[in-house]
Scaffold this motif. Structure first.
Motif: not given
Length: 273
Positions: A129-133, A175-180, A201-205
């Motif tokens: 339960k660690i938030g991630a984006l 947020a983490v941005v992944i390119r290729k 109920e949807l949060g900022t993430r």
């Protein structure tokens, strides 16, 4: 009746092609704004146009004058209201092979390895339960988003992704941005969606993930801090409560090469908690 027949008899091949092009453009525009707030605005403008013609036919001069001036101002308002949709349309044109080389082009093996690492990280973060984006760049470049974060430019790995999102670490927010096959940056700031129909109920993430997917063709993966649920956003649409197998299939389908058949068909839907 005779005049109508003459019109049809005078229609040539060029006229048919011309009408087909116009019909195709209108269809694409409709599909672009469908299920958005712009659709309601367009319906309102159609009603105004009909009312203007009816007032002219009924010789209601004052009403007709007001409606005509309203329509004139409405053209300017239309450009402002439809700005996100117009931007998406132009980006879609710019993503064609005629103008650009896909930045998604990777071997199937490398792509599969990347997806496995991302899914493994999402499952681990979900379990704890660690938030991630995580934002996966596709054909539309999001360099402006990358610049808002801290540069990393490290190879995609589940271990690195997990460490980034560990609470109370410098880069766990944002947020983490992944390119290729590269993690380009962490702690990036994303635009929030303005969709009024989303669950309260949807949060900022989640709203940030949906927001970036509305702006471009990027894929957003969210892990809820409260429930551990894995969600994914594409083209402004959110799907929630994904397991590892489904997440992997959706990502493979999102990154399939144009000549390949879809690896997985997913019916996008929003679920409320």
């Amino acid at each position: 009746m005779k005049e109508v027949m003459e019109i049809f008899l005078n229609i040539g091949v060029r006229d048919v092609i011309d009408m087909a092009i116009v019909a195709f453009v209108f269809y694409k525009l409709f599909m672009l704004i469908r299920h958005t707030s712009a659709e309601q605005v367009l319906k309102g403008l159609v009603v105004l146009l009909i009312a203007t013609k009816l007032s002219q036919w009924a010789r209601l001069y004052v009403t007709n004058w007001i409606l005509k001036n309203t329509m004139t101002v409405g053209v300017i308002a239309l450009l402002i209201v439809f700005q996100p949709e117009l931007r998406r349309a132009l980006e879609h044109i710019g993503r064609t092979k005629l103008f650009t080389k896909s930045i998604m082009e990777m071997t199937h093996e490398d792509l599969s390895d990347n997806i496995d690492e991302i899914v493994e990280a999402a499952i681990y973060l979900s379990r704890l339960k660690i938030g991630a984006l995580m934002i996966l760049e596709r054909e539309t470049g999001i360099g402006d988003i990358i610049e808002t974060g801290t540069a990393i430019e490290g190879k995609v790995s589940s271990g690195l992704l997990i460490n980034i999102f560990i609470p109370n670490t410098p880069l766990h927010d944002g947020a983490v941005v992944i390119r290729k096959d590269k993690i380009m940056a962490a702690g990036c700031v994303l635009p929030l969606t303005e969709n009024p129909n989303l669950s309260k109920e949807l949060g900022t993430r989640h709203r940030a993930g949906i927001g970036i997917s509305e702006r471009c063709d990027a894929v957003a993966i969210m892990v809820s801090e409260e429930t551990g649920a894995i969600s994914i956003a594409m083209d402004g649409k959110l799907s929630r409560y994904l397991d590892g197998k489904t997440l992997r299939a959706v990502l493979k389908n999102a990154y399939k090469h144009e000549n390949d058949k879809p690896l997985f068909r997913w019916n996008w839907r929003q679920k409320d908690e």
